[in-house]
Design a protein around this motif. Sequence first.
Motif, mmCIF file in Angstrom:
data_model
loop_
_atom_site.group_PDB
_atom_site.id
_atom_site.type_symbol
_atom_site.label_atom_id
_atom_site.label_comp_id
_atom_site.label_asym_id
_atom_site.label_seq_id
_atom_site.Cartn_x
_atom_site.Cartn_y
_atom_site.Cartn_z
ATOM 1 N N LYS A 1 44.682 40.823 47.384
ATOM 2 C CA LYS A 1 46.021 40.334 47.710
ATOM 3 C C LYS A 1 47.094 41.310 47.221
ATOM 4 O O LYS A 1 48.124 41.516 47.889
ATOM 5 C CB LYS A 1 46.234 38.955 47.098
ATOM 6 C CG LYS A 1 45.341 37.885 47.699
ATOM 7 C CD LYS A 1 45.627 36.535 47.055
ATOM 8 C CE LYS A 1 44.721 35.450 47.654
ATOM 9 N NZ LYS A 1 44.965 34.138 47.022
ATOM 10 N N THR A 2 46.865 41.888 46.047
ATOM 11 C CA THR A 2 47.846 42.842 45.505
ATOM 12 C C THR A 2 47.979 44.063 46.412
ATOM 13 O O THR A 2 49.091 44.526 46.705
ATOM 14 C CB THR A 2 47.423 43.280 44.106
ATOM 15 O OG1 THR A 2 47.272 42.121 43.276
ATOM 16 C CG2 THR A 2 48.473 44.202 43.491
ATOM 17 N N ASN B 1 42.476 37.191 36.191
ATOM 18 C CA ASN B 1 42.385 36.450 37.448
ATOM 19 C C ASN B 1 43.099 37.167 38.584
ATOM 20 O O ASN B 1 43.389 36.571 39.616
ATOM 21 C CB ASN B 1 42.980 35.052 37.269
ATOM 22 C CG ASN B 1 42.186 34.226 36.260
ATOM 23 O OD1 ASN B 1 40.960 34.375 36.168
ATOM 24 N ND2 ASN B 1 42.876 33.372 35.502
ATOM 25 N N LYS B 2 43.385 38.429 38.363
ATOM 26 C CA LYS B 2 44.127 39.189 39.357
ATOM 27 C C LYS B 2 43.270 39.409 40.593
ATOM 28 O O LYS B 2 42.113 39.792 40.510
ATOM 29 C CB LYS B 2 44.551 40.544 38.773
ATOM 30 C CG LYS B 2 45.341 41.415 39.742
ATOM 31 C CD LYS B 2 45.726 42.721 39.088
ATOM 32 C CE LYS B 2 46.487 43.609 40.058
ATOM 33 N NZ LYS B 2 46.865 44.909 39.447
ATOM 34 N N SER B 3 43.898 39.173 41.776
ATOM 35 C CA SER B 3 43.214 39.408 43.038
ATOM 36 C C SER B 3 43.673 40.778 43.566
ATOM 37 O O SER B 3 44.798 40.932 44.049
ATOM 38 C CB SER B 3 43.550 38.304 44.045
ATOM 39 O OG SER B 3 42.953 38.584 45.283
#
Length: 266
Positions: free
Chosen positions: A118-119, A113-115
């Motif tokens: 945004k990172t 679910n890593k964006s």
Amino acid sequence: MKDMAQPAENIYNLITKEEVKIKKAHRYTSTFRDSVKLEEQKNKVAHKTMGPAKVEVPSPKEYLQKHTREAILTQKSALLDSTGRPPRCLAEDKKRPPVPTRIEQPILGVQTNKSFIKTNVAEAVMAVPKKPQPIYVDTKKGDKHLLETSGLVPKYIKRKDFGSTPEYLVKRNEEVRQAQEEYDAYVKERIKMGAMKQLYEEERQNVLEGLKKNWDELHHKYQGLSVVIDTPAKKAYKQRLEVEMRQLERDIDVIERHKIIYIANN
């Protein structure tokens, strides 16, 4: 008398003369003649340059068709490179797995679910700006050079041993001090024995003033010499004055440089 031409008919011509045969010299023959002949016959090959004497004529029924003499390559050999090996992308042991289709699920159901947007934004905000490398300009045209390797940065003053005397100088100073102590001890011992005495400061000043006074007198005499020195006596007198003045200058220099002077009693 003029020589008369001999007539064609002469009685001496009727006598038959023996024919003289001239023997010719033997012709030169090489000792390697036979071996050269054998070697030449040995190296000859039939139809080597001119082709066969008779060529079989092709039959009219077996006429040459189009593309019959072209090499027929298989599908596998057509993909070989110049070294005779298949390309890296087509090698059996180098093949990569096929691209998954749209309906295939990830292996073992691994999901994230890593964006990444945004990172990346957070990393860009928190990143420390890169500091420019310090340089210096030494010409009016703007020639740039690194400041760190120029020797202008005082980086050696931050060392722990900065300002301390090197070991070799400490050792040398200790040796000088020991030599001076030994010399002072030797002088004191000689003074006790009465072999020498030290010249006091007042005596030293008196000796120095007397030497300077003597030098002034000699210099006054030297200035009073005649301009033209044309006799041996005048030349000898001038040389004697120069020698005495030079010796006085050496003595004055020695006494001025040494504050402590010892005089032997002998």
